[in-house]
Write an enzyme that holds these catalytic residues in place. Structure first.
Site, PDB file in Angstrom:
ATOM      1  N   LYS B  65       9.974 -38.209 -60.593  1.00  0.00           N
ATOM      2  CA  LYS B  65       9.574 -37.510 -61.681  1.00  0.00           C
ATOM      3  C   LYS B  65       8.506 -36.597 -61.522  1.00  0.00           C
ATOM      4  CE  LYS B  65       9.120 -38.767 -66.438  1.00  0.00           C
ATOM      5  NZ  LYS B  65       9.139 -40.069 -67.752  1.00  0.00           N
ATOM      6  N   SER B 140      11.906 -39.540 -71.411  1.00  0.00           N
ATOM      7  CA  SER B 140      11.337 -38.457 -70.864  1.00  0.00           C
ATOM      8  C   SER B 140      11.850 -38.227 -69.284  1.00  0.00           C
ATOM      9  CB  SER B 140       9.766 -38.368 -70.789  1.00  0.00           C
ATOM     10  OG  SER B 140       9.204 -39.514 -70.242  1.00  0.00           O
ATOM     11  N   SER B 164      11.326 -44.469 -71.780  1.00  0.00           N
ATOM     12  CA  SER B 164      11.825 -43.185 -71.070  1.00  0.00           C
ATOM     13  C   SER B 164      12.449 -43.137 -69.841  1.00  0.00           C
ATOM     14  CB  SER B 164      10.372 -42.340 -70.758  1.00  0.00           C
ATOM     15  OG  SER B 164       9.697 -41.898 -71.790  1.00  0.00           O
TER      16      SER B 164
END
Lengths: 473, 478
Positions: B65, B140, B164
């Site tokens: 990420k 996310s 997330s």
């Protein structure tokens, strides 16, 4: 109407000594601009604080030395505000759970001992150094994150003199603990001053004005005096004091407005969750407590009350822990404290100052020092001989006891002294005349004898023999 | 081959049927091929990092990420304010994976600074759902989910502050694991809400999750909140017997008063999953939970996370790093940098965060939210004395169409849509496991367990995964 009484509170920020910064492994100390830093110190994303044990230990020492209550758990909070000297956008501090609360420091005022009560002392981190130029600003992050201890007094100080006495006492506690070098000239110690005025009969405190970031004790005194004056004039002319933050301007000799209460920053304090609560075990706290040295105030009072040393000398001896330690070690070998103190204050310190030395340059070990003082106290050598021995030992870097032997002990033999006295008489016929005319010449003749013998004669014996010889005339 | 499970890829590597270079190239090709439509990546690596290791993950490609610090590699947090930021240090999770020989394929798109759950707010554009490109993948950890679901990589690293990892995993038909708070070091993870943030793993099987966890977990001197090391390998405990293990579900979370058809099918799937769990020997019971508390989960989360986010992102001023916007003085620089650097949604959160932390509001809003959090966690811990885990549908809906998805903090409230947050409140290990399809979109169930019992949660999840039959699932996209 009665006069206005000043009420003063002090907040002292002091950088602690440690190898690394409070929450990172960067060096805490000198360095080229922007070299003592790591990603955390400049607020890079993803970095996390790691608490410096040494800083915790040092601040705990200070808290205990300030007679504070210390918590069982250590917590940190964030103080949020935007300024480029604060790269994370918040300062890690202790808002809710300071490392010490409700302490006190004793000071000796002219009217006697006074307790300056401490609201709290808490561990936080310093900001970066900034220089603002006309079209740009420079930032040095070396200082960002250096452990900083803030100690806040109650509003209980009633004069500039008291404020300075407290500041000196507080600084000396830090120095005694070796927690900080506390050098104001290097910005290591900085003071915020709160001043308000009230009349004697007033129950409530007056409106306070804060002056921030004063970095010498001398300026603190000036700022307090001028602020008391400023507020008195306002009140006496029927004005009102506004609650505000001011900056003391040394050139103007008065404080200037910075911001009012309405503009006060809301720091939005909340718990720093990156640092879990740290349990301070009782055993750890008592370890730290037991490691504390006896501090200046206690030592000074012991010197005066127990040893019978004069107040001024006691102050001098205890101002510097090294000197006080030296003194205490010397007398631990049995020499008389007053004679020892006299020799240190009356001779050694003068010698050190005159020759631009420090105590570290003095090579006389405590046991030998004590032996010489004992010889002097027992009238085996004169005061002057003792000083000569010390001087020679320092200058020639020689062993004290060897020199003592070299210089020899005093002349105490009555007949030898009588011979010397008669020599002096024959060399100074005018003195004899003076004596015969009724003048007191004992002191003058003693001086001549001392000069002639380089102070080697035993003063007590010489006095007796001199009297005998004078009567013979 | 990158669409296989780690054991299979490992075998191909060890048998010499493929080299790690070929695997890397295959990943890169797929990444590039899918990038235009699905937009999983901020950065696709052009060079393979060479680290020799004999670990199980050696030579295995993965995605990270883009809010995890990688020295020398652009890390943007999917925000304009960091669009050119190149970190000078490695996050612990990245360092550990590198040392284990895992091969970084790219940095994945997230909702800006990990704040959001739609995959639409990253500065490089929206991420699309590999099962249906008209739908969101959630967020996310949007790109991390999509890259695994697309078969570009067998696993990816995400971060989870409210849901997330687990929500995009559920929308993408893959497994998403949020470990116990502190199990994986946060050092190098761009902070969103420090008391909730957790680094975790997304993959196509629980075994693969466990392999990665075995590498990345452990104490880190750089993270004071990281837990002490355990002498246990999760991957060695996946097949432990679960009969007699007790799970509960929350009655109030499964109410469907509106009669929504999609929700009905999700709940039906859940009950069938529960039946299968019982076949495995699990005891599953219904528990009633204070509805007022459940309805306070999201508001409390909103308050706490916005407050922490405001403070955590105060470092983004353009002074020592980041995308500085020049100004007339130093304060002006900071104001302009932040004004231009953040999107409107982010600023909304900062305003909320600032508001709830203000002196006059803090007790009523922020501290009350913390109290609600404590009450919920206490209640959960009480239940965890009797039960080994909470099982519920991961989400209350399938991946929404883009015209339905919104990161505005809306008025609609569903307990089922927010229960994953409970895992972050208590720092509990929590895992989302694919359990079926509704309207051709994958759905999942989620198990949340006792704090520090990551091994047990993975063990229970693995057993369940075995009977549900979606292990190794890859989207059908082309």
């Amino acid at each position: 109407m009665s006069k206005y009484i000043p009420v003063i509170g002090l907040e002292v920020h002091c950088e602690l000594k440690s190898n690394s910064k409070n929450f990172s492994s960067s060096k805490n100390g000198d360095g080229e601009v922007n070299t003592n830093l790591c990603p955390l110190d400049i607020g890079y994303p993803g970095t996390l604080p790691v608490v410096n044990r040494e800083a915790v230990r040092k601040s705990l020492m200070v808290a205990l030395a300030l007679n504070c209550e210390v918590p069982q758990k250590l917590c940190f909070d964030r103080k949020n505000y935007y300024y480029p000297d604060l790269p994370k956008g918040y300062q890690i501090t202790q808002f809710g759970h300071p490392i010490g609360i409700h302490g006190y420091v004793m000071i000796d005022t002219e009217s006697g001992p006074k307790k300056i009560t401490i609201q709290d002392t808490h561990l936080e981190e310093d900001t970066a150094n900034m220089d603002h130029m006309s079209t740009y600003s420079l930032i040095d992050y070396n200082r960002a994150g250096v452990p900083l201890l803030e100690t806040v007094t109650d509003p209980c100080i009633s004069s500039a003199d008291e404020a300075i006495l407290y500041l000196e006492a507080y600084r000396n506690i830090l120095l005694y603990l070796d927690a900080s070098d506390a050098r104001a000239d290097l910005g290591q110690i900085r003071v915020d001053v709160n001043v308000s005025l009230k009349r004697e009969e007033d129950k409530e405190l007056g409106t306070r004005v804060e002056m921030k970031n004063i970095n010498s004790f001398k300026t603190v005194r000036e700022a307090i005096v001028s602020e008391i004056d400023r507020q008195t004039k306002i009140l006496e002319s029927g004005g009102i004091i506004e609650q505000e933050t001011r900056r003391y301007d040394e050139n103007l000799g008065t404080s200037v407005f910075m911001r009012s209460k309405v503009d006060a920053v809301d720091y939005k304090y909340y718990r720093e969750s990156n640092i879990p609560e740290i349990r301070l075990r009782d055993s750890f706290i008592s370890d730290v407590k037991n490691s504390l040295p006896i501090l200046e105030y206690e030592r000074r009072h012991k010197y005066i009350d127990v040893y019978g040393i004069g107040k001024v000398d006691a102050y001098t001896l205890t101002k510097d822990k090294k000197l006080s330690d030296y003194f205490e070690k010397i007398i631990s070998y049995g020499s008389n404290p007053v004679d020892t103190s006299n020799m240190i204050v009356g001779f050694l310190l003068g010698y050190i100052n005159k020759n631009y030395l420090s105590l570290d340059d003095i090579n006389i070990n405590e046991e030998d020092f004590s032996s010489i003082i004992k010889m002097m106290s027992d009238s085996k050598i004169s005061n002057k001989q003792a000083k000569d021995i010390f001087t020679k030992a320092i200058e020639d870097n020689k062993n004290v006891m060897d020199i003592a032997k070299e210089i020899g002990s005093q002349i105490s033999d009555k007949e030898e002294i009588r011979r010397i006295i008669n020599e002096v008489f024959s060399e100074n016929s005018k003195v004899i005349d003076d004596y015969k005319n009724g003048k007191n010449v004992n002191g003058f003749i003693m001086g001549l004898i001392m000069k002639k013998t380089s102070g080697k004669v035993n003063p007590g014996v010489t006095n007796i023999v001199l009297k005998e010889e004078l009567e013979k005339l | 081959m990158t669409e296989l499970l780690i054991d299979d890829i490992r075998k191909e590597l060890d048998d010499g049927n493929v080299t790690s270079d070929e695997l890397f190239n295959e990943s890169i090709e797929k990444a590039n091929k899918f990038q235009d439509v699905y937009n999983s990546f901020v950065t696709i690596m052009d060079k393979k990092e060479e680290v020799n290791s004999n670990s199980l993950l050696s030579g295995i490609p993965y995605a990270l990420k883009d809010n995890i610090s990688t020295k020398g590699i652009l890390t943007t947090g999917s925000s304009n304010i960091l669009k050119d930021y190149i970190p000078v240090y490695d996050a612990t999770v990245y360092r550990k994976l590198k040392e284990a020989g895992a091969v970084l394929v790219g940095k994945t798109v997230l909702d800006e600074l990990a704040m959001g759950g739609s995959g639409t707010t990253g500065h490089t554009g929206i991420v699309r759902n590999p099962w249906n490109k008209e739908r969101s993948i959630g967020g996310s950890s949007s790109g991390s989910a999509a890259s695994v679901a697309l078969g570009i990589v067998p696993f990816s690293i995400g971060s989870d502050t409210g849901d997330s990892i687990r929500k995009p995993a559920a929308y993408g038909g893959i497994v998403g694991f949020k470990p116990t708070y502190g199990r994986v070091s946060r050092y190098g993870l761009f902070a969103f809400a420090s008391s909730l943030d957790t680094v975790g793993v997304m993959a196509r099987s629980i075994r693969d999750i466990s392999y990665v966890m075995d590498i990345i977990k452990g104490h880190d001197d750089n993270d004071m909140t990281s837990l002490p090391d355990e002498n246990i390998k999760y991957s060695d405990n996946l097949d432990n017997d679960v009969s007699g293990r007790k799970l509960f579900y929350i009655k109030e979370a499964l109410e469907n008063n509106s009669g929504n058809e999609e929700l009905k099918r999700i709940i039906d799937n859940f009950y069938r999953t529960v039946d299968k769990a019982r076949e495995l020997g699990f005891e599953v019971e219904e528990v009633s939970f204070d509805k007022v508390l459940l309805e306070a989960v999201y508001p409390a989360y909103n308050v706490i996370s916005c407050a922490e986010a405001t403070s955590n992102n105060s470092n983004l001023t353009g002074i020592t790093f980041g995308n500085r916007v020049e100004g007339s003085n130093i304060n002006d620089i900071m104001i302009k940098t932040r004004t231009e650097g953040f999107s409107e949604l982010i600023k909304r959160r900062f305003v909320i965060g600032s508001y709830v932390l203000q002196k006059e509001n803090q007790d009523k809003l922020f501290l009350n939210a913390c109290r609600v959090r404590r009450l919920i966690v206490d209640k959960m811990n009480e239940l965890f004395k009797r039960y080994d885990g909470l099982i519920l549908p991961s989400t209350e809906k399938i991946a929404p169409r883009f015209d339905e998805a919104s990161d505005k903090l809306g008025d609609d409230y569903l307990i089922l849509g927010n229960h994953l947050i409970i895992g972050n409140f208590g720092g509990f290990p929590s895992i989302s496991i694919p359990s079926g399809f509704v309207n051709d979109m994958p759905i999942s169930v989620n198990i949340t367990g006792r704090a520090k019992e990551d091994a047990l949660v993975l063990n229970m999840a693995n057993k369940l995964e075995g009977i549900l039959g979606f292990r190794g699932q890859v989207s059908k996209s082309e």
